[in-house]
Design a protein around this motif. Structure first.
Motif, PDB file in Angstrom:
ATOM      1  N   ARG A  78     -11.057   6.705  -3.295  1.00 28.80           N
ATOM      2  CA  ARG A  78     -12.222   7.275  -2.497  1.00 28.80           C
ATOM      3  C   ARG A  78     -13.521   7.440  -3.479  1.00 28.80           C
ATOM      4  N   SER A  79     -14.529   7.106  -2.951  1.00 30.17           N
ATOM      5  CA  SER A  79     -15.948   7.392  -3.508  1.00 30.17           C
ATOM      6  C   SER A  79     -16.846   7.759  -2.887  1.00 30.17           C
ATOM      7  N   HIS A  80     -18.273   8.151  -3.005  1.00 29.33           N
ATOM      8  CA  HIS A  80     -19.302   8.223  -2.139  1.00 29.33           C
ATOM      9  C   HIS A  80     -19.694   6.926  -1.538  1.00 29.33           C
ATOM     10  N   LYS A  81     -19.326   5.754  -2.009  1.00 23.40           N
ATOM     11  CA  LYS A  81     -19.742   4.446  -1.154  1.00 23.40           C
ATOM     12  C   LYS A  81     -18.605   3.981  -0.474  1.00 23.40           C
ATOM     13  N   GLY A  82     -17.522   4.700  -0.169  1.00 21.52           N
ATOM     14  CA  GLY A  82     -16.378   4.097   0.556  1.00 21.52           C
ATOM     15  C   GLY A  82     -15.121   4.311  -0.252  1.00 21.52           C
ATOM     16  N   VAL A  83     -14.195   3.296   0.131  1.00 22.40           N
ATOM     17  CA  VAL A  83     -12.819   3.377  -0.453  1.00 22.40           C
ATOM     18  C   VAL A  83     -12.648   1.924  -1.022  1.00 22.40           C
ATOM     19  N   THR A  84     -11.887   2.124  -2.214  1.00 23.19           N
ATOM     20  CA  THR A  84     -11.711   0.686  -2.974  1.00 23.19           C
ATOM     21  C   THR A  84     -10.227   0.834  -2.810  1.00 23.19           C
ATOM     22  N   PRO A  85      -9.847  -0.585  -2.531  1.00 25.73           N
ATOM     23  CA  PRO A  85      -8.200  -0.760  -2.431  1.00 25.73           C
ATOM     24  C   PRO A  85      -7.480  -0.802  -3.786  1.00 25.73           C
ATOM     25  N   THR A  86      -6.345  -0.229  -4.142  1.00 22.19           N
ATOM     26  CA  THR A  86      -5.620  -0.592  -5.252  1.00 22.19           C
ATOM     27  C   THR A  86      -4.835  -1.825  -5.018  1.00 22.19           C
ATOM     28  N   GLN A  87      -4.085  -2.199  -6.076  1.00 16.52           N
ATOM     29  CA  GLN A  87      -3.411  -3.439  -6.238  1.00 16.52           C
ATOM     30  C   GLN A  87      -2.306  -3.386  -5.132  1.00 16.52           C
ATOM     31  N   ARG A  88      -1.782  -2.178  -5.004  1.00 14.12           N
ATOM     32  CA  ARG A  88      -0.545  -2.042  -3.863  1.00 14.12           C
ATOM     33  C   ARG A  88      -1.165  -1.998  -2.492  1.00 14.12           C
ATOM     34  N   ALA A  89      -2.521  -1.574  -2.196  1.00 16.50           N
ATOM     35  CA  ALA A  89      -2.961  -2.149  -0.997  1.00 16.50           C
ATOM     36  C   ALA A  89      -3.193  -3.509  -0.891  1.00 16.50           C
ATOM     37  N   ALA A  90      -3.737  -4.138  -1.905  1.00 13.94           N
ATOM     38  CA  ALA A  90      -4.123  -5.705  -1.622  1.00 13.94           C
ATOM     39  C   ALA A  90      -2.813  -6.522  -1.190  1.00 13.94           C
ATOM     40  N   ALA A  91      -1.879  -6.038  -2.104  1.00  9.32           N
ATOM     41  CA  ALA A  91      -0.383  -6.597  -1.828  1.00  9.32           C
ATOM     42  C   ALA A  91       0.183  -6.217  -0.659  1.00  9.32           C
ATOM     43  N   LEU A  92      -0.076  -5.169  -0.102  1.00  9.72           N
ATOM     44  CA  LEU A  92       0.537  -4.686   1.427  1.00  9.72           C
ATOM     45  C   LEU A  92      -0.235  -5.176   2.638  1.00  9.72           C
ATOM     46  N   ALA A  93      -1.778  -5.680   2.203  1.00  8.96           N
ATOM     47  CA  ALA A  93      -2.452  -6.267   3.394  1.00  8.96           C
ATOM     48  C   ALA A  93      -2.253  -7.591   3.162  1.00  8.96           C
ATOM     49  N   SER A  94      -1.682  -8.395   1.970  1.00  7.74           N
ATOM     50  CA  SER A  94      -1.463  -9.823   2.195  1.00  7.74           C
ATOM     51  C   SER A  94      -0.041  -9.992   2.858  1.00  7.74           C
ATOM     52  N   ARG A  95       0.786  -8.975   2.590  1.00 12.18           N
ATOM     53  CA  ARG A  95       2.072  -9.020   3.406  1.00 12.18           C
ATOM     54  C   ARG A  95       2.030  -8.964   4.914  1.00 12.18           C
ATOM     55  N   VAL A  96       1.408  -7.935   5.216  1.00  6.81           N
ATOM     56  CA  VAL A  96       1.523  -7.295   6.614  1.00  6.81           C
ATOM     57  C   VAL A  96       0.586  -7.678   7.737  1.00  6.81           C
ATOM     58  N   GLY A  97      -0.732  -8.216   7.102  1.00  6.69           N
ATOM     59  CA  GLY A  97      -1.933  -8.582   7.968  1.00  6.69           C
ATOM     60  C   GLY A  97      -1.613  -9.334   9.093  1.00  6.69           C
ATOM     61  N   VAL A  98      -1.058 -10.600   8.600  1.00  2.00           N
ATOM     62  CA  VAL A  98      -0.920 -11.506   9.759  1.00  2.00           C
ATOM     63  C   VAL A  98       0.073 -11.182  10.742  1.00  2.00           C
ATOM     64  N   HIS A  99       1.115 -10.270  10.342  1.00  2.00           N
ATOM     65  CA  HIS A  99       2.099  -9.827  11.191  1.00  2.00           C
ATOM     66  C   HIS A  99       1.392  -8.668  12.227  1.00  2.00           C
ATOM     67  N   VAL A 100       0.698  -7.829  11.593  1.00  2.00           N
ATOM     68  CA  VAL A 100       0.090  -6.859  12.569  1.00  2.00           C
ATOM     69  C   VAL A 100      -0.988  -7.483  13.478  1.00  2.00           C
ATOM     70  N   ASP A 101      -1.535  -8.498  13.224  1.00  5.30           N
ATOM     71  CA  ASP A 101      -2.561  -8.927  13.757  1.00  5.30           C
ATOM     72  C   ASP A 101      -1.888  -9.576  14.990  1.00  5.30           C
ATOM     73  N   GLY A 102      -0.821 -10.306  14.680  1.00  4.13           N
ATOM     74  CA  GLY A 102       0.016 -11.091  15.540  1.00  4.13           C
ATOM     75  C   GLY A 102       0.658 -10.173  16.843  1.00  4.13           C
TER      76      GLY A 102
END
Length: 308
Positions: free
Chosen positions: A58-82
Motif C-alpha cells: 500500500r502507498s498513497h498512490k494506490g497499491v503495488t502488486p507483489t510477485q505473488r500477486a502477479a503470479a496469482l493473477a496470471s494463473r486465475v485471471g482467465v478462469h475467473v473471467d470465464g
C-alpha cells in the motif's frame, strides 16, 4: 509457491483481487464492483490470510502488486473471467457510453484486435485507435492520452499495470528462389554463416525483430546486408514474397504466404522463438465500464488465438 490455506479461495475473493490488481487501487476496484471500499479491503484481507502472505504494497498512490500477486493473477485471471461470463444473466448486454482510446502495433491491431473493437462499437462506444511503437504508446498511456495499450514489450513504468495477453511465434522466411541458394548441411552446422549472403528486409533501422531472432537462435547479430527497411510487417512480407530478401515475421502474418508457397520457412528451430504481447492500463485510473469490457473481451479473444 505457497498453497492457499484451506483450499481454493471463493470466487468473490478472487474477483475482488483481480479488480484491485487490474485497477491498482482499492477505491477504483470498489467502484467497479459496486461495493464500499471497506468491503474490498476486508475481502483482500481474507484472501491474504488464506494465501498466507501479502498480495499488495500500500502507498498513497494506490497499491503495488507483489510477485505473488502477479503470479496469482496470471494463473486465475482467465478462469475467473470465464466463470463471471458464464454466470452473467442471459439477455441483451447493457449499452456502453463514451470514447475509448486504444493503442497497439498496426499489424496485430488490424488482424486481431479490430474485430473485438467492432463488437464494442456495436454497444454504443466510440473507439479511437492509435498505431505505433511500444515506448511511444506506453508514454501516451501514462500521460492519459490512451486508455489501453497492446504492447510488444512488458511495461516498466511504475504507473502502469500489465498482464500477458498472447504469445507471438516468429519464423524466418525467404522467397523460394533465395531459399534454394542456402546449403542445407551448412545451415544445420553454421546457420548464421549459411545465411550471410542473403539480403535482409527489416522493420526498422535497428533490425529489432531480425536481431532478436539472430541472437536467440544463432548467438550473434546478423551481418547480412540490409536491402529494404519498411515500418509495417505486412509490407515486409510483401517485399520478401517479391524476392527482395529474407526476414523474420510473426507466424500469424506469414501463415497465408507460407501456405500458398509465396514464401518458405528457412529455419526450423526445435523451440519456436516467442514474444509476449501485454495488455496495459493505467494504474489507479477511474473504473470505466467500456475499458473494462474491452479488456475482458480481448483476454477472451486471446484464449481463442492461443499463439499468434
Amino acid at each position: 509457491m505457497n498453497e492457499p490455506r484451506g483450499g481454493l479461495p471463493p470466487l468473490d475473493l478472487l474477483s475482488t483481487f483481480l479488480e484491485i490488481y487490474r485497477s491498482g487501487s482499492l477505491s477504483a476496484a470498489a467502484q467497479r464492483l459496486g461495493v464500499s471500499q471497506p468491503a474490498v479491503t476486508g475481502q483482500l484481507a481474507r484472501l491474504e490470510e488464506q494465501i498466507g502472505e501479502p498480495l499488495f504494497v500500500r502507498s498513497h498512490k494506490g497499491v503495488t502488486p507483489t510477485q505473488r500477486a502477479a503470479a496469482l493473477a496470471s494463473r486465475v485471471g482467465v478462469h475467473v473471467d470465464g466463470l463471471r461470463e458464464a454466470l452473467r444473466p442471459s439477455g441483451a448486454e447493457p449499452p456502453l457510453h463514451g470514447t475509448v482510446h486504444v493503442g497497439g502495433p498496426a499489424e496485430v491491431m488490424t488482424l486481431r484486435v479490430l474485430p473485438v473493437l467492432a463488437e464494442l462499437t456495436g454497444r454504443g462506444v466510440t473507439v479511437r485507435v492509435t498505431h505505433g511503437l511500444a515506448d511511444d504508446l506506453l508514454s501516451q498511456l501514462a500521460d492519459g492520452r490512451l486508455d489501453l495499450v497492446v504492447s510488444a514489450v512488458r511495461p516498466s513504468r511504475p504507473g502502469l499495470l500489465a498482464a500477458p495477453l498472447v504469445d507471438e511465434e516468429f519464423v524466418l522466411v525467404a522467397p523460394p528462389a533465395l531459399a534454394h541458394t542456402v546449403d542445407a548441411e551448412r545451415l544445420r552446422a553454421e546457420p548464421a554463416a549459411a545465411l550471410a549472403h542473403l539480403p535482409l528486409v527489416a522493420y526498422a533501422e535497428e533490425l529489432p525483430v531480425v536481431r532478436r531472432y539472430w541472437r536467440s537462435e544463432f548467438g550473434r547479430r546478423p551481418a547480412n546486408r540490409v536491402a529494404m527497411v519498411v515500418p509495417d510487417l505486412r509490407s515486409v512480407l510483401a517485399a520478401v514474397a517479391a524476392g527482395t530478401g529474407i526476414s523474420v515475421l510473426p507466424r500469424y502474418i506469414a501463415a497465408p504466404a507460407l501456405a500458398s508457397g509465396e514464401v518458405a520457412q528457412l529455419h526450423h528451430p526445435e523451440v519456436a522463438p516467442l514474444n509476449t504481447l501485454y495488455l496495459a492500463v493505467r494504474r489507479g485510473a477511474p473504473a470505466d465500464p467500456a475499458v473494462t469490457v474491452l479488456r475482458d473481451r480481448l483476454q477472451q479473444a486471446a484464449r481463442r488465438w492461443n499463439t499468434l
